[in-house]
Design an enzyme around this catalytic site. Structure first.
Site, PDB file in Angstrom:
ATOM      1  NE  ARG B  60      -2.329  -1.361   3.169  1.00 12.15           N
ATOM      2  CZ  ARG B  60      -3.653  -1.399   3.147  1.00 12.15           C
ATOM      3  NH1 ARG B  60      -4.350  -0.352   3.469  1.00 12.15           N
ATOM      4  NH2 ARG B  60      -4.278  -2.503   2.824  1.00 12.15           N
ATOM      5  CB  THR B  61       3.684   2.525   1.984  1.00 19.03           C
ATOM      6  OG1 THR B  61       2.989   2.295   3.199  1.00 19.03           O
ATOM      7  CG2 THR B  61       4.453   3.812   2.085  1.00 19.03           C
ATOM      8  CE  LYS B  88      24.220 -14.082   0.855  1.00 17.87           C
ATOM      9  NZ  LYS B  88      23.509 -14.914  -0.090  1.00 17.87           N
ATOM     10  NE  ARG B 110       7.876   1.068   4.872  1.00 15.81           N
ATOM     11  CZ  ARG B 110       6.637   0.598   4.803  1.00 15.81           C
ATOM     12  NH1 ARG B 110       6.410  -0.692   4.810  1.00 15.81           N
ATOM     13  NH2 ARG B 110       5.615   1.424   4.736  1.00 15.81           N
ATOM     14  CG  HIS B 138       5.085   5.082   7.915  1.00 17.85           C
ATOM     15  ND1 HIS B 138       5.252   5.767   6.734  1.00 17.85           N
ATOM     16  CD2 HIS B 138       4.342   3.991   7.608  1.00 17.85           C
ATOM     17  CE1 HIS B 138       4.637   5.112   5.758  1.00 17.85           C
ATOM     18  NE2 HIS B 138       4.071   4.029   6.259  1.00 17.85           N
TER      19      HIS B 138
END
Lengths: 424, 318
Positions: B60-61, B88, B110, B138
């Site tokens: 959604r974001t 890695k 994010r 957020h």
């Protein structure tokens, strides 16, 4: 070889001496201290306006060699030490392999002989691989020259095993250095637990992870009669516990590092990984308690806990960055700036924490300017200010919590075994 | 409004002033209308490139930012990276510098680690918008929550807003606390003690463990998603017990004397923190939040692009 240091302010806590005088060193030993020494010398240092004190003994240093020569080596660390006015370091055993056997002590001694430019003492591990499972041969480590034992970076979780180590250390008259931390309570935390950890959304390390283990270690020291030294105190409760133990006459000494009296957790607000170390920076209240502990003699020693890491290990997400900061080249200036300039400690007291007390704890003929002692001497311009910058470090690593800060006090000369080993 | 936006990044609400938050909300208001047009597009960011860099799975974001950027006529590139490969692979800063070298203008990130957005923003000259970093912040979620509240109730000042659920591990909670308290709301966090972080009262909120007591005075409740799998589940209450003690249900709401607004950042766990009846009922503004999210993110992208232009101008002026 005769070295004459003229006209400096001589600070020697062993003799409670704070006078303007000359010092003569001959063949690696202090010959005498007096006003206006008239003697032929191979080298004369004009120390007018300068502080002349015993070479600093830093009893908590990570040399990283063998195993992590990309972070630091015996050569670079001892060179950095000399620049910081330090002439003796105690090497922690958390190398690869760990210093947990006579063979590994011998191989470290070979490296030291080849490349050290200052005095390096060796601390051996308490348990094999520092894993807290099986004791090393403590007596053999002592015979091969270990100055202390410690599992550094880890505490021996098993009380039974640790008590066994303390009994052997007592029998062998060996100092035990405690990294007092209950990792179950730390619970993978990365900063002090409190408002700051909550604001930053980072996992907190409760003070209890330190002080509960300090209490256990002292209880076992009392029970076994072993001589213990508690490393890197960071919180108020630990200072209180040490104070109570000393009052009861338990054989315990304690240490803190400059970042615990110079910085608080507020320095973490922009996630600076150079402020990440273990134990973590605590609150203002803890900082005040550490300072008071230094003032009233509860805390005996200032040591750097010099922990070099590469930029690759620090320039990453906070949670993933390594714990630890470098300190050899800033500890004296941090002490001058935060303790002497702030009016908390006298020069005699600071030299006690950095020179005399470590020498007594490690039972070495250093940390004093008494005639006959090793001629390890630090000459300092106390009022010179400087800014800590990445480019200024001699150490292989740059992970200093003091980067960008202005500090006071510059080492002009470091004399090791009667010779000028460093000159500004 | 006299406030000027001069920041190249949006990292959180903690470091924004009341006026800066007000400016974002006002800008969002003017952008909201765009989404109701037949042609849902304005040229504000035409020729600019927005990169969605997502180190955590999020639909959604990510989609909301993508829609917002496209409605501003920006070009959008999505990069989804599994966190495990970070160990890695290249460092976050190297990834960011590569994106900057592609001449992208804005990175929307994010990340599963707190502080990652701040670190990236420090290392880059282009804009960084924090789309959620660890447990930290957020900000666009809180802004859209606040925008929705303001739209519904006409004000934020003086409102009683409750945040219910896993406060300890919630970036949504932290951003809402900063934003709401700066705008003058009274905030109460409500959860079992084990989910309340240390010293949270010092952020200016009340703490309660009694949901019925909290609901009584609340003008609005923000219901957080519960993630029981966290920490191997050790530090978490049992699911059914949680629903019984803290779940937002029709029975609980029917006892209230005044109107209440129910918000949720999604995705919903129906029957765990909120009942289906409430999620779909008259108090719920959950889908309006999703719609408003577009306007708020358009505003943020627009403003940080402006802020970046300004900071570049200052540099050349020196």
């Amino acid at each position: 070889m005769r070295l004459l240091i003229k006209g400096g302010r001589v600070i020697d806590p062993a003799n409670n001496l704070d006078i303007i005088a000359d010092i003569l060193a001959q063949d690696s030993k202090i010959s005498r201290i007096a006003k206006n020494i008239r003697a032929e010398a191979d080298k004369v240092i004009d120390a007018k306006g300068m502080i002349v004190m015993p070479g600093i003994i830093d009893m908590h240093v990570h040399l990283r060699e063998p195993g992590r020569e990309d972070k630091e080596t015996v050569a670079t660390a001892t060179k950095a030490a000399l620049k910081g006015g330090i002439t003796t370091v105690l090497a922690m055993p958390n190398t690869y392999p760990a210093i947990d056997s006579p063979e590994n002590i011998e191989s470290l001694k070979r490296i030291i002989k080849k490349s050290a430019c200052a005095n390096v003492l060796i601390a051996a591990a308490i348990t094999k691989g520092r894993l807290g499972k099986e004791l090393t041969d403590i007596q053999a480590c002592k015979q091969h020259g270990a100055s202390a034992i410690t599992d550094d970076g880890a505490s021996v979780d098993s009380g039974v095993l640790f008590a066994g180590a303390l009994k052997k250390a007592k029998a062998g008259k060996l100092l035990v250095i405690c990294h007092s931390e209950d990792k179950k309570i730390s619970n993978n935390g990365v900063v002090n637990q409190g408002l700051i950890s909550t604001r930053l959304g980072l996992r907190g390390i409760p003070r209890a992870s330190e002080y509960k283990r300090v209490q256990r270690d002292i209880d076992l020291a009392k029970k076994t009669g072993a001589r213990v030294h508690i490393a890197h105190l960071s919180c108020k409760e630990s200072v209180d516990i040490i104070a109570a133990a000393k009052k009861k006459g338990i054989q315990v000494t304690a240490e803190t590092a400059p970042h615990y009296f110079a910085l608080t957790e507020d320095a973490l607000l922009d996630y600076d990984t150079n402020m990440k170390m273990n134990p973590p920076l605590r609150s203002q209240q803890d900082l005040e308690a550490i300072k008071q502990g230094l003032k009233n003699g509860i805390i005996d020693v200032i040591a750097s806990d010099h922990a070099p890491h590469t930029e690759n290990e620090k320039d990453i997400e906070f949670d993933r960055a390594e714990f630890g900061v470098i300190g050899l080249e800033t500890e004296l200036a941090a002490g001058i700036t935060e303790l002497i300039d702030a009016g908390l400690l006298s020069w005699l007291e600071l030299a006690g924490k950095m020179c005399l007390n470590p020498a007594r704890i490690l039972e070495i003929n250093k940390g004093t300017l008494s005639a006959g002692a090793d001629a390890d001497i630090t000459v300092i311009s106390p009022d010179k200010g400087w800014q800590v910058e990445k480019s200024g470090f001699v150490s292989k690593s740059r992970n200093s919590p003091f980067l960008g800060r202005k500090l006071k006090g510059v080492v002009e000369y470091t004399i090791y075994e009667g010779r000028i080993a460093y000159k500004a | 409004m006299s406030t000027v936006w001069d920041k190249k990044d949006l990292l959180g609400l903690e470091n924004l002033s009341k006026d800066e938050i007000g400016l974002i909300l006002a800008t969002a208001e003017s952008f909201k209308e765009v989404s109701s047009r037949e042609i849902k597009k304005v040229p504000a960011l035409r020729g600019r490139t927005v990169v969605n860099l997502f180190y955590e799975p999020s639909t959604r974001t990510r989609v909301s930012f993508e829609v917002a950027a496209k409605r501003l006529s920006a070009d959008v590139i999505n990069i989804a990276t599994e966190t495990s490969s970070v160990k890695k692979g290249e460092t976050l800063i190297d990834t960011g510098k590569n994106i900057q070298a592609l001449k992208a203008d804005i990175i929307v990130m994010r990340h599963n680690y707190s502080g990652a957005a701040a670190m990236l923003a420090r290392a880059l000259e282009i804009s960084v918008v924090n789309a959620g970093d660890g447990w930290h912040e957020h900000p666009t979620q809180a802004l859209l929550d606040i925008f929705t509240l303001k739209e519904k109730l006409g004000r934020i000042q003086g409102l009683n807003v409750a945040i219910v659920g896993d406060i300890a591990h919630s970036r949504v909670a932290r951003s809402n606390i900063w934003g709401l308290t700066k705008l003058g709301a009274k905030v109460t966090v409500c959860a079992p003690p084990m989910l309340i972080p240390v010293a949270i009262e010092e952020m200016g909120v009340n703490v309660s463990h009694d949901i019925d007591d909290v609901l009584k005075d609340a003008d609005a409740v923000n219901v957080l998603r519960m993630q029981f799998e966290r920490d191997g589940g050790q530090a978490f209450p049992e699911q059914l017990e949680y629903f019984k003690n803290f779940g937002i249900t029709k029975e609980r709401l029917s006892k209230l004397k005044k109107d209440i607004i129910i918000m949720h950042p999604g995705p919903l766990n129906r029957g765990i923190e909120i009942s289906s009846e409430v999620a779909d009922g008259k108090h719920s503004v959950i889908l309006e939040q999703v719609t408003n999210g577009i306007a708020v993110r358009m505003a943020v992208l627009f403003l940080v692009a402006q802020g970046q232009d300004k900071s570049k101008k200052y540099e050349t002026a020196d």
